[in-house]
Design a protein around this motif. Sequence first.
Motif, PDB file in Angstrom:
ATOM      1  N   UNK A 282      -6.816   1.931  -7.315  1.00 49.33           N
ATOM      2  CA  UNK A 282      -6.534   2.660  -6.007  1.00 49.33           C
ATOM      3  C   UNK A 282      -8.049   3.374  -5.566  1.00 49.33           C
ATOM      4  N   UNK A 283      -8.819   3.620  -6.291  1.00 48.09           N
ATOM      5  CA  UNK A 283     -10.297   4.185  -5.815  1.00 48.09           C
ATOM      6  C   UNK A 283     -10.960   3.130  -5.039  1.00 48.09           C
ATOM      7  N   UNK A 284     -10.806   1.818  -5.590  1.00 47.29           N
ATOM      8  CA  UNK A 284     -11.361   0.643  -4.903  1.00 47.29           C
ATOM      9  C   UNK A 284     -10.917   0.572  -3.744  1.00 47.29           C
ATOM     10  N   UNK A 285      -9.650   0.586  -3.443  1.00 46.27           N
ATOM     11  CA  UNK A 285      -8.917   0.460  -2.207  1.00 46.27           C
ATOM     12  C   UNK A 285      -9.163   1.541  -1.239  1.00 46.27           C
ATOM     13  N   UNK A 286      -9.061   2.848  -1.722  1.00 48.38           N
ATOM     14  CA  UNK A 286      -9.633   3.837  -0.951  1.00 48.38           C
ATOM     15  C   UNK A 286     -11.132   3.631  -0.423  1.00 48.38           C
TER      16      UNK A 286
ATOM     17  N   UNK B 264      -6.774   3.161  12.571  1.00 47.12           N
ATOM     18  CA  UNK B 264      -5.694   3.998  12.236  1.00 47.12           C
ATOM     19  C   UNK B 264      -5.018   3.070  11.076  1.00 47.12           C
ATOM     20  N   UNK B 265      -5.082   1.890  11.091  1.00 49.42           N
ATOM     21  CA  UNK B 265      -4.818   0.929  10.070  1.00 49.42           C
ATOM     22  C   UNK B 265      -5.433   1.145   8.961  1.00 49.42           C
ATOM     23  N   UNK B 266      -6.651   1.220   8.837  1.00 50.47           N
ATOM     24  CA  UNK B 266      -7.384   1.426   7.558  1.00 50.47           C
ATOM     25  C   UNK B 266      -7.050   2.873   6.869  1.00 50.47           C
ATOM     26  N   UNK B 267      -6.813   3.837   8.133  1.00 51.31           N
ATOM     27  CA  UNK B 267      -6.621   5.281   7.381  1.00 51.31           C
ATOM     28  C   UNK B 267      -5.161   5.242   6.736  1.00 51.31           C
ATOM     29  N   UNK B 268      -4.245   4.341   7.264  1.00 51.60           N
ATOM     30  CA  UNK B 268      -2.892   4.544   6.400  1.00 51.60           C
ATOM     31  C   UNK B 268      -3.135   3.549   5.364  1.00 51.60           C
TER      32      UNK B 268
ATOM     33  N   UNK C 247      -4.222   6.319  -1.918  1.00 49.29           N
ATOM     34  CA  UNK C 247      -4.164   7.757  -2.789  1.00 49.29           C
ATOM     35  C   UNK C 247      -2.866   8.084  -3.014  1.00 49.29           C
ATOM     36  N   UNK C 248      -1.578   7.969  -2.297  1.00 48.34           N
ATOM     37  CA  UNK C 248      -0.438   8.321  -2.833  1.00 48.34           C
ATOM     38  C   UNK C 248      -0.052   7.536  -3.934  1.00 48.34           C
TER      39      UNK C 248
ATOM     40  N   UNK D  86       1.498   7.854  -9.302  1.00 49.49           N
ATOM     41  CA  UNK D  86       1.008   7.215 -10.516  1.00 49.49           C
ATOM     42  C   UNK D  86       0.688   8.107 -11.716  1.00 49.49           C
ATOM     43  N   UNK D  87      -0.411   8.707 -11.505  1.00 46.51           N
ATOM     44  CA  UNK D  87      -0.854   9.813 -12.244  1.00 46.51           C
ATOM     45  C   UNK D  87       0.144  10.789 -12.767  1.00 46.51           C
ATOM     46  N   UNK D  88       0.797  11.305 -11.788  1.00 48.22           N
ATOM     47  CA  UNK D  88       1.926  12.188 -12.295  1.00 48.22           C
ATOM     48  C   UNK D  88       3.018  11.621 -12.922  1.00 48.22           C
ATOM     49  N   UNK D  89       3.348  10.578 -12.779  1.00 45.92           N
ATOM     50  CA  UNK D  89       4.377   9.661 -13.632  1.00 45.92           C
ATOM     51  C   UNK D  89       3.743   9.316 -14.968  1.00 45.92           C
TER      52      UNK D  89
END
Length: 122
Positions: free
Chosen positions: A39-43, A63-67, A73-74, A79-82
């Motif tokens: 996820x960090x690499x994707x972010x 806008x697409x890259x922000x989504x 991030x979510x 995933x961390x919370x799970x």
Amino acid sequence: MIDKVVFIIKFVSGLIINTFLIYCFVKSSNLITELALIPFIICGLSILAQIIFAYFKKKKYVEISHKVYIYSFLLFWFGFLAMWCYFAIKGRMYSLLFFSIPFFITGIYIIYKYLLKKSKDE
């Protein structure tokens, strides 16, 4: 001129951070570490794409890259919370589950603010 300097500074710093993350991903021999880095690499890559698209004034792609950034991030957030809840239940430390409640609420608020609210406005 200032726009170019700001672009170069942001681009180079983003490139350095992404290169470091990808290097850590490639050199890691632990599957959990690799999964945590994705996820960090994707972010990081989506932020780098935002910088490039913003410089070339491609609003739709910004806008697409922000989504993509928000979704990755979510993914990491929940995933961390799970995993937190899984290990709390596995270790029979049920009181730790109460500490995850504010973070679940915050994640739901992020979903509402950045994904659902904009859909209603459009």
